[in-house]
Design an enzyme around this catalytic site. Structure first.
Site: not given
Lengths: 528, 551
Positions: B141, B216, B240
């Site tokens: 990420k 996210s 997330s």
């Protein structure tokens, strides 16, 4: 000059300026502060007693003590003064994305030491908070500090005012001591280091993250000299504890002073003005006295409202720091054993030293000089332990040794004469083996090269002449060489006895035993 | 060769789908390569072949046997020299590039992945052991700092930023022999639940390209689901990892706060942020956690508790006893299966509960009275911390700077242009909540709520070994559907934020499919455990995964 003055002493206008504009670089102000105020010293301080007949000043001090840890407060970077810009930096102290602080344990030890030395209550559980504001020298956009639970609070500090200011013992309250980190440094290019007129500024983050202890005093001081002495005592304590250099000149000890004035008898505080960026205790003293006079003058003109109005504006400009608990650090928990062991290892503090010297019978003047510097007092103590006469040792240290150190710009730890040799020297003088004059003569040699007093005396052929027959012949020679004076003496000018003694002393370069010599001169002059 | 690699990309058509009658007639076609080393390995390629309009929208993937570990299989093949690390990475990179125009899960693709793979091969040839993740392509990420690749956090304010150091989790992956294949898209600084708040691109859900992958960590979840990487790192502040795992039909683990170092994770809300794992199987997630968990002297909030070998807790399906969960008590959180939850989602979760019961577990409904307080409290705390954490993005030391006449104008312009709408919204909310005079009413109150939530969880976990809930109240929603309605977006975090508030570990496990406007969409089951008991969550999750009916 006028503008520099205003900033240095913190006039109302300058307070607004300090809060509404980016902070003034410390270095720039230091220079102005020390030079511009010098001429004002006498005029301000001498007017103080009169000004304070009807008014009372209330003074509180916030002190930032830079700690002498090897590394920074929250990262492993060297905490070093004077390195190449941005050479002691890492992701943590540069505030790079993702970097996290980790507390340096030494900082906690130092905070405990200072807290104990200032007679504070230690918080066995305290925490860190973020103090938030934007500025180019603050990489994270917040400063890690301690807000509502400082590591230490409710303490006190005792000072002895200088004899030349009337002396006196004072005890001032300490509100709190807390841990925080320093910001970086801005270097304003062009414009002579000033912010105004500078086309751009450079950021040096070497200092960012350097550990600080902030000490907040109670508003217990009433004069400039009290506040200056308070700062000096804090510096002494810091040095004595070995937690920092405590140097105002280097900026490793920085004081912000709040001054307000109120009519005597009034309970409510007047409106305070903050003075920042002073680089010595003397500058603090002068700046505070100047500010007191300025406020008293405003009061007398009925313009105290002017102070108030301007300060309210300053308050509006005050940042809301939006403190909240620092989530990246754990609660700071002290173990009682940790505190106890640090407490047991605390050195004798300056005030304790002064009380001890006072009890020894030294004059307050001597006490203040000898106890001013831990190295000096330790030197003095060792000299006494080696059997030296107290008063003589004190005089030698405060007199000839200090004078030598001053001219050579050395500290007492640099000298080669050990306390035991000084004790030897003092004892030799005291028991008459050598004269004080010879003592003074050989001192520089001992300071520079060491060795024992006896060795130097012998090497230089400076041993005392104590043989009575030898002295008698020396005296005879002097009397013979000065017939006129001898004639005058005989006619009743008895003061000339001293002249003959001096001549004998001179003829031996001071090596003659003065007691024996005086006795024999008297004999030869038919006085005994 | 390639087919033997066979990423089990979105091989998560779980048993519930069959129960719902989603059995797919196309099943037969997926087994033409049945003779491969791994029968399941062909599914991905087959799925690709069949997907035409929406390349990956072929949700009803047949399931002949439970999800298996990609990593273990690749490791075995690698060490038997049946395959090289370069071949593994080439395969994934090819697929990554092939899917990327549709899914858009990557912000940066590594240019050195093949070199790193070659290095792994070299080490293997020399007889070295490059580590348990040797040659495994892992996506990171983009809010995790990587030394060799840009790290933007999905924000313009870090456009082009290259960190001088690796996040601890990243460093540990490298030390385990993993090959970092690229940086995945996310909602800017992790603030969002759809990945639409990325400053760079909108990622699509591989199950239906018109839908969001969740957020996210939407890029990581979509990349895993699309077979663009073997597994991925994400971060979880309020859901997330779990919510995108649920939306994309992959396994997502949010570890206990402090289990994985946050050093190098761009802070959103420091007291809630956790680095975690996404994969196609519980095995893979366990292997990933093995690599990244443990104390880090650079993160004062990381725990020094001993890290177990998470793989050891996993019992192969063949060796499971008849009632593998006998004696275990589960609590299904009452507040998560009633109002506010789509009935179809609740139904899939209830089916999962039935399955757990069949395995011998006792499942009871438990109530967490403070559950509904979590969401508002979370948004106060997270925004407050965010307002502070994002102060460092000031245009002075890194990131684009807008030139202005004086300092405050420079800050305003740089931050004004650098941050997106959602980030600005949270900075403003957080700044407000921390302001003098409001602190007690907002921040302090929210902290009090947090304490109550922790107490509620503690009590509930004393009664049941593991708590259950849906991961999200809905399956993946349409791109753009909630962009103009932030409150509705926030409501989607209802099931997950409380877990962060309590700092507990939770596993998001695919448990079935539902049909929504013609698309078949995965639904995740959330398993919440006691602090530092990831082992138990993974063990149970693995049993669940290995035993769900196939179709």
């Amino acid at each position: 000059m006028a503008m520099a003055m205003a900033m240095a002493v913190g006039s109302c206008e300058s307070i607004v300026l300090l809060y509404s504009q980016p902070r003034i670089p410390r270095s720039a102000l230091q220079i102005r502060c020390s030079s511009s105020l010098a001429s004002k010293q006498t005029s301000s301080s001498s007017k103080i007693p009169l000004a304070l007949q009807d008014f009372e000043a209330v003074i509180g001090v916030e002190t930032h003590v830079q700690l002498g840890t090897a590394t920074k407060a929250f990262c492993g970077c060297l905490s070093q003064y004077g390195a190449q810009p941005n050479s002691n930096v890492c992701p943590v102290c540069m505030g790079l994305p993702g970097a996290l602080p980790v507390l340096n344990e030494r900082v906690v030890d130092f905070a405990i030491k200072l807290g104990l030395a200032l007679n504070c209550d230690l918080s066995l559980r305290s925490k860190f908070d973020r103090k938030q504001y934007f500025y180019a020298d603050l990489p994270k956009g917040y400063q890690i500090s301690q807000f509502d639970i400082p590591i230490a609070r409710h303490g006190s500090i005792e000072v002895d005012l200088p004899v030349e200011y009337g002396g006196g013992h004072r005890k001032f309250g300490i509100t709190r001591v807390h841990i925080e980190e320093d910001a970086g440094k801005l270097v304003h290019a062009g414009g002579g280091g000033r912010l105004s007129g500078s086309p751009y500024s450079l950021v040096d983050l070497n200092r960012a993250g350097v550990p600080l202890l902030e000490i907040v005093s109670e508003p217990d001081m009433r004069t400039g000299i009290e506040a200056a002495e308070y700062a000096a005592e804090v510096a002494r304590v810091v040095k004595c504890l070995g937690i920092g250099s405590g140097s105002m000149a280097e900026g490793s000890l920085r004081c912000d002073v709040n001054v307000s004035v109120r009519p005597r008898g009034q309970a409510a505080f007047g409106t305070k003005v903050e003075i920042k960026n002073m680089n010595s205790c003397a500058a603090m003293h002068r700046a505070i006295d100047f500010e007191i006079l300025r406020q008293v003058a405003l009061h007398k003109e009925g313009l105290e409202s002017k102070i108030r109005t301007v300060t309210m504006r300053a308050k509006e400009g005050l940042a809301d720091y939006r403190y909240f608990p620092e989530p990246d650090l754990l609660e700071l928990v002290l173990k009682q054993e940790q505190v106890d062991s640090i407490n047991e290892a605390l050195p004798e503090l300056p005030n304790e030293t002064r009380r001890r010297y006072e009890a020894l019978g030294l004059s307050m003047q001597d006490v203040l000089v000898l106890a001013d510097d831990k190295n000096v007092s330790e030197y003095f103590d060792s000299t006494l332990e080696q059997g030296a006469d107290m008063k003589m040792a004190a005089n030698w240290i405060m007199g000839d040794i200090t004078a030598y150190l001053k001219t050579e710009k050395l500290s007492i730890s640099d000298v080669k004469i050990s306390p035991s040799v000084l004790a030897e020297l003092v004892t030799l003088i005291k028991d008459g083996t050598i004269s004080g004059k010879i003592g003074k003569e050989i001192l520089p040699e001992l300071i520079r090269n060491g060795g024992t007093a006896k060795e130097v005396i012998e090497a230089k052929g400076l041993t005392q002449i104590s043989d009575e027959a030898e002295i008698a012949s020396l005296v005879d020679k002097v009397l013979l060489e000065n017939p006129k004076q001898l004639e005058a003496f005989k006619k009743g000018k008895t003061k000339l006895q001293g002249f003959f003694e001096g001549q004998v002393m001179r003829s031996t370069n001071g090596r003659v035993n003065p007691i024996l010599m005086k006795k024999i001169v008297a004999q030869k002059l038919g006085l005994s | 060769m390639a087919s033997s690699l066979g990423a089990q990309a979105h091989a998560h058509g779980y048993g519930q789908a069959q129960a719902h009658g989603y059995g797919d007639a196309r099943s037969a076609r997926f087994f033409r390569n049945a003779g491969d080393l791994s029968p399941s390995s062909c599914r991905f390629r087959a799925a690709m072949a069949t997907a035409s309009a929406s390349i990956l929208a072929s949700p009803a993937i047949p399931r002949s046997k439970p999800a298996a570990s990609q990593i273990s299989r690749l490791q075995t093949q690698l060490r038997k020299k049946e395959i090289s690390a370069v071949e593994i990475v080439t395969e994934y990179l090819d697929r990554l590039r092939e899917k990327e125009p549709d899914v858009k899960s990557f912000l940066h693709i590594s240019s050195s992945a093949l070199d790193e793979a070659a290095e792994i091969d070299g080490r293997l040839a020399r007889g070295d052991d490059p580590g348990p993740l040797a040659g495994i392509p892992i996506a990171i990420k983009d809010n995790l700092c990587t030394q060799g690749m840009p790290s933007t956090g999905g924000s313009r304010i870090l456009d082009g930023y290259r960190p001088p150091y690796d996040a601890t989790a990243v460093k540990r992956l490298k030390e385990s022999g993993a090959v970092l294949i690229g940086k995945t898209n996310l909602d800017e600084f992790g603030m969002g639940s759809s990945t639409e708040s990325s400053a760079y691109q909108v990622t699509s859900n591989p199950w239906d390209l018109s839908r969001v992958p969740g957020g996210s960590s939407g890029g990581s979840a979509a990349a895993v689901a699309a077979g663009q990487c073997a597994c991925a790192l994400g971060s979880d502040t309020g859901g997330s990892i779990r919510q995108p795992a649920s939306f994309c039909g992959v396994v997502g683990l949010k570890p206990t706060y402090g289990r994985v170092s946050r050093f190098g994770l761009m802070a959103y809300a420091s007291s809630l942020d956790v680095v975690g794992c996404l994969g196609t199987s519980v095995d893979d997630v366990s292997l990933l956690l093995n690599a990244i968990a443990g104390h880090d002297p650079a993160d004062a909030t990381s725990s020094s508790k001993v890290v177990p070998n998470y793989l050891k807790a996993l019992v192969p399906a063949k060796e499971l006893p008849g009632n593998p969960l006998a004696g275990m008590k589960f609590g299904i959180i009452k507040e998560t299966i009633g109002e506010g939850v789509e009935p179809a989602v609740a139904q899939v979760v209830k089916n999962a509960v039935v399955h757990l019961e069949k395995l011998g577990a006792v499942v009871q409904e438990v109530s967490l009275p403070t559950f509904s307080l979590g969401l508002p409290a979370y948004y106060v705390l997270a925004a407050s911390e965010a307002s502070s954490n994002l102060s460092r993005y000031d245009g002075i030391r890194y990131g684009p700077r807008v030139v202005a006449d004086e300092l405050n104008a420079m800050y305003g312009a740089s931050r004004g242009q650098g941050f997106g709408a959602e980030v600005k919204r949270r900075i403003l909310m957080g700044t407000y909540a921390l302001s003098a005079g409001y602190y007690d009413a907002f921040y302090k109150r929210a902290q009090q709520v947090r304490t109550l939530i922790q107490q509620d969880f503690k009590k509930a976990l004393e009664d049941g070994h593991i708590l259950l809930s849906p991961v999200a109240p809905s399956p993946a929603f349409k791109i753009g559907e909630k962009v103009l309605d932030p409150l509705s977006m926030y409501l989607g975090d209802l099931m997950t934020v409380n877990v962060n508030m309590a700092g507990l570990p939770a596993l998001s496990l695919p448990c079935g499919l539902i049909e929504d406007e013609g698309s078949k969409l995965p639904v995740g089951l959330q398993l919440i455990g006691n602090a530092f008991e990831e082992e138990e969550l993974l063990r149970v999750g693995h049993i669940f995964e290995q035993t769900v009916p196939t179709w």
